[in-house]
Design a protein around this motif. Structure first.
Motif, PDB file in Angstrom:
ATOM      1  N   GLN A   1     120.039  27.577  29.867  1.00 55.02           N
ATOM      2  CA  GLN A   1     119.333  26.382  30.305  1.00 55.02           C
ATOM      3  C   GLN A   1     117.925  26.397  29.709  1.00 55.02           C
ATOM      4  O   GLN A   1     117.398  27.462  29.371  1.00 55.02           O
ATOM      5  CB  GLN A   1     119.277  26.311  31.826  1.00 55.02           C
ATOM      6  CG  GLN A   1     120.648  26.160  32.461  1.00 55.02           C
ATOM      7  CD  GLN A   1     121.405  24.946  31.939  1.00 55.02           C
ATOM      8  OE1 GLN A   1     120.873  23.847  31.874  1.00 55.02           O
ATOM      9  NE2 GLN A   1     122.651  25.162  31.532  1.00 55.02           N
ATOM     10  N   PRO A   2     117.291  25.228  29.581  1.00 53.60           N
ATOM     11  CA  PRO A   2     115.964  25.176  28.945  1.00 53.60           C
ATOM     12  C   PRO A   2     114.956  26.151  29.561  1.00 53.60           C
ATOM     13  O   PRO A   2     114.225  26.822  28.826  1.00 53.60           O
ATOM     14  CB  PRO A   2     115.534  23.724  29.140  1.00 53.60           C
ATOM     15  CG  PRO A   2     116.818  22.964  29.229  1.00 53.60           C
ATOM     16  CD  PRO A   2     117.785  23.888  29.923  1.00 53.60           C
ATOM     17  N   GLN A   3     114.919  26.256  30.880  1.00 55.61           N
ATOM     18  CA  GLN A   3     113.943  27.149  31.512  1.00 55.61           C
ATOM     19  C   GLN A   3     114.238  28.612  31.192  1.00 55.61           C
ATOM     20  O   GLN A   3     113.321  29.409  31.041  1.00 55.61           O
ATOM     21  CB  GLN A   3     113.890  26.922  33.026  1.00 55.61           C
ATOM     22  CG  GLN A   3     112.742  27.662  33.688  1.00 55.61           C
ATOM     23  CD  GLN A   3     111.382  27.273  33.108  1.00 55.61           C
ATOM     24  OE1 GLN A   3     111.042  26.097  33.014  1.00 55.61           O
ATOM     25  NE2 GLN A   3     110.591  28.269  32.710  1.00 55.61           N
ATOM     26  N   GLN A   4     115.513  28.962  31.059  1.00 51.40           N
ATOM     27  CA  GLN A   4     115.861  30.337  30.684  1.00 51.40           C
ATOM     28  C   GLN A   4     115.320  30.667  29.294  1.00 51.40           C
ATOM     29  O   GLN A   4     114.801  31.763  29.071  1.00 51.40           O
ATOM     30  CB  GLN A   4     117.382  30.529  30.698  1.00 51.40           C
ATOM     31  CG  GLN A   4     118.016  30.494  32.066  1.00 51.40           C
ATOM     32  CD  GLN A   4     119.537  30.569  31.964  1.00 51.40           C
ATOM     33  OE1 GLN A   4     120.172  29.666  31.404  1.00 51.40           O
ATOM     34  NE2 GLN A   4     120.107  31.638  32.477  1.00 51.40           N
TER      35      GLN A   4
ATOM     36  N   LEU B   1     113.994  21.378  23.015  1.00 50.64           N
ATOM     37  CA  LEU B   1     112.940  22.390  23.036  1.00 50.64           C
ATOM     38  C   LEU B   1     112.112  22.346  21.757  1.00 50.64           C
ATOM     39  O   LEU B   1     110.894  22.521  21.795  1.00 50.64           O
ATOM     40  CB  LEU B   1     113.543  23.786  23.231  1.00 50.64           C
ATOM     41  CG  LEU B   1     114.011  24.114  24.635  1.00 50.64           C
ATOM     42  CD1 LEU B   1     114.789  25.426  24.645  1.00 50.64           C
ATOM     43  CD2 LEU B   1     112.841  24.189  25.602  1.00 50.64           C
TER      44      LEU B   1
ATOM     45  N   GLU C   1     109.721  19.598  22.154  1.00 55.17           N
ATOM     46  CA  GLU C   1     108.726  19.900  23.189  1.00 55.17           C
ATOM     47  C   GLU C   1     107.751  20.990  22.729  1.00 55.17           C
ATOM     48  O   GLU C   1     106.556  20.944  23.061  1.00 55.17           O
ATOM     49  CB  GLU C   1     109.451  20.363  24.455  1.00 55.17           C
ATOM     50  CG  GLU C   1     108.550  20.675  25.616  1.00 55.17           C
ATOM     51  CD  GLU C   1     109.325  21.148  26.831  1.00 55.17           C
ATOM     52  OE1 GLU C   1     108.715  21.822  27.671  1.00 55.17           O
ATOM     53  OE2 GLU C   1     110.532  20.857  26.948  1.00 55.17           O
TER      54      GLU C   1
ATOM     55  N   ALA D   1     108.328  33.172  26.799  1.00 55.16           N
ATOM     56  CA  ALA D   1     107.109  33.650  27.455  1.00 55.16           C
ATOM     57  C   ALA D   1     107.064  35.174  27.515  1.00 55.16           C
ATOM     58  O   ALA D   1     105.990  35.776  27.397  1.00 55.16           O
ATOM     59  CB  ALA D   1     107.019  33.055  28.866  1.00 55.16           C
ATOM     60  N   ARG D   2     108.203  35.804  27.689  1.00 56.67           N
ATOM     61  CA  ARG D   2     108.250  37.260  27.818  1.00 56.67           C
ATOM     62  C   ARG D   2     107.990  37.983  26.507  1.00 56.67           C
ATOM     63  O   ARG D   2     107.355  39.043  26.482  1.00 56.67           O
ATOM     64  CB  ARG D   2     109.614  37.661  28.381  1.00 56.67           C
ATOM     65  CG  ARG D   2     109.752  39.148  28.582  1.00 56.67           C
ATOM     66  CD  ARG D   2     111.005  39.482  29.307  1.00 56.67           C
ATOM     67  NE  ARG D   2     111.120  40.917  29.465  1.00 56.67           N
ATOM     68  CZ  ARG D   2     112.205  41.524  29.846  1.00 56.67           C
ATOM     69  NH1 ARG D   2     113.283  40.844  30.133  1.00 56.67           N
ATOM     70  NH2 ARG D   2     112.230  42.826  29.951  1.00 56.67           N
TER      71      ARG D   2
ATOM     72  N   LYS E   1     112.763  29.212  27.829  1.00 50.21           N
ATOM     73  CA  LYS E   1     111.304  29.274  27.947  1.00 50.21           C
ATOM     74  C   LYS E   1     110.851  30.601  28.550  1.00 50.21           C
ATOM     75  O   LYS E   1     109.817  31.147  28.151  1.00 50.21           O
ATOM     76  CB  LYS E   1     110.788  28.110  28.792  1.00 50.21           C
ATOM     77  CG  LYS E   1     110.910  26.771  28.106  1.00 50.21           C
ATOM     78  CD  LYS E   1     110.453  25.661  29.038  1.00 50.21           C
ATOM     79  CE  LYS E   1     110.697  24.300  28.439  1.00 50.21           C
ATOM     80  NZ  LYS E   1     110.320  23.224  29.370  1.00 50.21           N
ATOM     81  N   ASP E   2     111.613  31.110  29.515  1.00 50.96           N
ATOM     82  CA  ASP E   2     111.266  32.399  30.129  1.00 50.96           C
ATOM     83  C   ASP E   2     111.324  33.529  29.105  1.00 50.96           C
ATOM     84  O   ASP E   2     110.453  34.408  29.090  1.00 50.96           O
ATOM     85  CB  ASP E   2     112.191  32.710  31.305  1.00 50.96           C
ATOM     86  CG  ASP E   2     111.953  31.801  32.507  1.00 50.96           C
ATOM     87  OD1 ASP E   2     110.909  31.104  32.550  1.00 50.96           O
ATOM     88  OD2 ASP E   2     112.828  31.774  33.400  1.00 50.96           O
TER      89      ASP E   2
END
Length: 104
Positions: A90-93, A41, A44, A99-100, A95-96
């Protein structure tokens, strides 16, 4: 950027902006998995502030912040805790959560 924290610098590292803190243990296998996720991350999303705190070497600080299990991931915005989760995210968690909270 990923930085190592200790009892001397932890407060200053989480004081400004949005910071992800990874509380980990030296012998924790899931912690090593999550460390790789954070490294990916960081590559990225280069503007992330990531702080790692070794709870084995800093047990007093871990106790002060209520860390009962590792890995524990805490998200700070301008020095205030906005989200905390125990276990590998997890990476998407991650990122979420970014974002929040990062831009509000």
């Amino acid at each position: 950027m990923i930085q190592q924290a200790n009892s001397e610098n932890f407060e200053s590292l989480v004081q400004d902006g949005f910071v992800i803190v990874d509380f980990y243990g030296t012998t924790c296998v899931p912690c090593k998995l999550f460390a790789r996720i954070l490294e990916d991350l960081d590559a990225e999303i280069p503007f992330l502030n990531i702080v790692k705190l070794n709870t084995t070497e800093n047990p007093g600080l871990a106790e002060q912040y209520g860390i009962r299990a590792v890995p524990t991931v805490q998200f700070y915005k301008d020095g205030k805790l906005v989200h905390s989760q125990v276990g590998v995210m997890q990476p998407q968690q991650v990122k979420d959560v970014i974002a929040r909270y990062m831009y509000d």
